[in-house]
Design an enzyme around this catalytic site. Structure first.
Site, mmCIF file in Angstrom:
data_model
loop_
_atom_site.group_PDB
_atom_site.id
_atom_site.type_symbol
_atom_site.label_atom_id
_atom_site.label_comp_id
_atom_site.label_asym_id
_atom_site.label_seq_id
_atom_site.Cartn_x
_atom_site.Cartn_y
_atom_site.Cartn_z
ATOM 1 N N ASP A 89 0.810 -1.225 0.000
ATOM 2 C CA ASP A 89 0.000 0.000 0.000
ATOM 3 C C ASP A 89 0.836 1.263 0.000
ATOM 4 O O ASP A 89 0.409 2.296 -0.504
ATOM 5 C CB ASP A 89 -0.945 0.013 1.214
ATOM 6 N N ASP A 92 5.925 0.291 3.029
ATOM 7 C CA ASP A 92 6.237 -0.928 3.768
ATOM 8 C C ASP A 92 5.990 -2.144 2.895
ATOM 9 O O ASP A 92 5.747 -2.024 1.693
ATOM 10 C CB ASP A 92 5.412 -0.989 5.062
ATOM 11 N N TYR A 241 -4.551 0.646 9.596
ATOM 12 C CA TYR A 241 -5.745 0.950 8.797
ATOM 13 C C TYR A 241 -6.990 0.563 9.587
ATOM 14 O O TYR A 241 -7.859 -0.157 9.101
ATOM 15 C CB TYR A 241 -5.685 0.238 7.442
ATOM 16 N N GLU A 478 6.046 9.710 2.640
ATOM 17 C CA GLU A 478 5.666 8.367 2.200
ATOM 18 C C GLU A 478 4.624 8.426 1.092
ATOM 19 O O GLU A 478 3.602 9.101 1.230
ATOM 20 C CB GLU A 478 5.114 7.557 3.380
#
Length: 500
Positions: A89, A92, A241, A478
């Site tokens: 996503d 990571d 999440y 990120e």
């Protein structure tokens, strides 16, 4: 005096937003190509022969084969499942299926609305990006009675700085089931498969039918066994999440996409029956779908005064909650004009809201409609397009730092993004295994990332338009799939409407 200063501030923001269009000379076609290319850098699994980001290699080739799979801290599923593929996503190496499915939905919606403005090459790669998501989501929903939600141990993964090709942390899979439901992740996967079935109806009818059939099955599962995956998988999905907006919006979102794909009355009735339980009309993103539902459904009711409530009023409220000149505006803006919400990865709001503005503007144009925000503020479709252009141009470099927030676009862009694969040497340059802690020196280094993740849009500057280009500051540096996915549609639109 205070009210005067506020009014002056709003006028200054409006001036910035309304002059960005004339100042910008962005290459939307180049940006579109690169925004799609980014998804190749996020691929997990066995990479195809036409992979263009060649410093990425195969990874996580045994996902789903490590058993048992977790249903809750005390319940497990002892079945091997092929869960190879899908997307990481962000920076990571975990596969979180909730935001992955949302990104897939938005890629599909981008193609549905604006694919006609993509060139043949860009459209081909956009379809590849959608299918890379749906092929995996079909695997994640392939065991009857279960929907896989996460692959990889987030806590272990986040304690490492390791290439996806080197991963030696647990690749345990986490699922929801009848007794341990997850309506938000299941509902979003249903939406992604239904939206994608529309995309592939023109290109691969058999595949489209399989996607739609699975979407219907997953929706029935999500609706019949209601509950949040926070409760069953909380130790692994939170705080990464965690679903903060409730799961009802994902159920309505899934039904809305199924109605668009099938035109079956039962899905229309479901949306109408349950839409009144949603009230976050000013929110849209991987966690909350309310504004997107109203915009999506508005296409079907915008010319029907007797049937447009609450969809059109709520879609209008969304627009008025975002436009800076509106008396009901509820978002902040930096001095340079980028919209700002309280959560991390702020650019996700700029891209997703801009996408909705462009979609809704096209629907308003079809009905020759405008939006009255009160206080003599009337928003035309042209104003919505202008607003979206201002946000997109800011991302591409029309901002106080004259910096593109898309990697590889323009002369100045982020070089130290918070992304493991990008910041560590590729296997081509460093074939020796890098351990979990062996990558820490690269994370802490002030050197630019050795691999360009071309097309990646980072979280962006702070509310004062400042950006430090620091790998450590992950909220700013990120990239994520759900920043890029709606931007694909917006860039396709502007590539064909550069002067509108």
């Amino acid at each position: 005096m205070g009210m005067v200063m506020i009014a002056v501030g709003i006028l200054l923001i409006m001036a910035v937003l309304m002059t960005q269009e004339s100042m910008a000379s962005e290459n939307y076609g180049e940006a579109l190509t690169k925004s799609i290319l980014f998804f190749e850098g996020q691929r997990s699994g066995k990479l195809p022969s036409n992979q263009r980001i060649t410093w990425r290699k195969d990874s996580a080739l045994r996902d789903g084969f490590q058993i048992p799979h977790t249903l809750s801290p005390d319940h497990f599923l002892n079945t091997k499942v092929d869960l190879v593929g899908g997307y990481y996503d962000a920076g990571d190496n975990v596969k979180f299926n909730f935001p992955m499915a949302f990104s897939t939905t938005m890629l599909a919606w981008s193609v549905i609305e604006f694919g006609k403005f993509m060139g043949r090459s860009d459209l081909k790669y956009a379809l590849d990006a959608v299918r890379w998501g749906t092929d995996y989501l079909m695997k994640a929903t392939g065991v009857p009675g279960y929907v896989f939600a996460v692959v990889g141990d987030p806590n272990a993964d986040h304690s490492c700085w390791e290439r996806p090709e080197d991963m030696d942390t647990s690749r345990r899979a986490f699922a929801v089931g009848k007794n341990f439901p997850g309506s938000e992740v299941s509902g979003e996967i249903s939406a992604a498969l239904a939206a994608s079935s529309i995309v592939f109806k023109k290109h691969n009818l058999g595949y489209s039918s399989r996607l739609l059939n699975r979407a219907r099955m997953v929706f029935e599962f999500a609706d019949k066994y209601r509950g949040s995956y926070n409760d069953s998988l909380g130790p692994w999905v939170c705080p990464f999440y965690c679903n903060l907006g409730g799961y009802q919006d994902e159920l309505v979102w899934g039904a809305a996409w199924l109605f668009k794909a099938t035109k079956l009355p039962k899905y229309w009735n479901y949306v109408n029956k349950n839409i009144h339980s949603l009230n976050n009309f000013g929110e849209f993103g991987w966690d909350t779908k309310d504004a997107g539902i109203n915009v999506l459904i508005s296409k079907f009711v915008i010319n029907s005064p007797s049937a447009n409530k609450p969809f059109i009023p709520n879609a209008n409220k969304f627009v008025c909650a975002v436009l800076p000149e509106s008396p009901t505006a509820s978002v902040s803006y930096s001095p340079g004009g980028i919209l700002f919400k309280g959560r991390g990865s702020n650019m996700q709001h700029a891209t997703s809201y801009s996408f909705l503005f462009l979609v809704y503007a096209s629907y308003l144009n079809e009905s020759n409609s405008q939006i009255n925000c009160g206080g003599d503020v009337v928003a035309s479709p042209k104003r919505l397009v202008q607003f979206a252009r201002g946000q997109v141009d800011y991302i591409l470099g029309n901002n106080p730092l004259k910096m593109s927030y898309m990697v590889g676009y323009g002369p100045k862009f982020p070089h130290r993004i918070h992304h493991r694969a990008s910041s560590l040497p590729s296997l081509d340059d460093h074939p020796v295994h890098i351990t979990c802690k062996g990558g820490s020196a690269y994370f802490e280094s002030q050197n630019p990332n050795p691999n360009l993740l071309v097309g990646a849009v980072v979280g962006g500057p702070d509310l004062r338009d400042s950006y430090s280009d620091s790998r450590v500051d992950f909220t700013r540096s990120e990239p994520t799939t759900y920043i890029n996915a709606p931007l694909v549609g917006a860039l396709a639109y502007f590539n064909s409407h550069s002067s509108s």
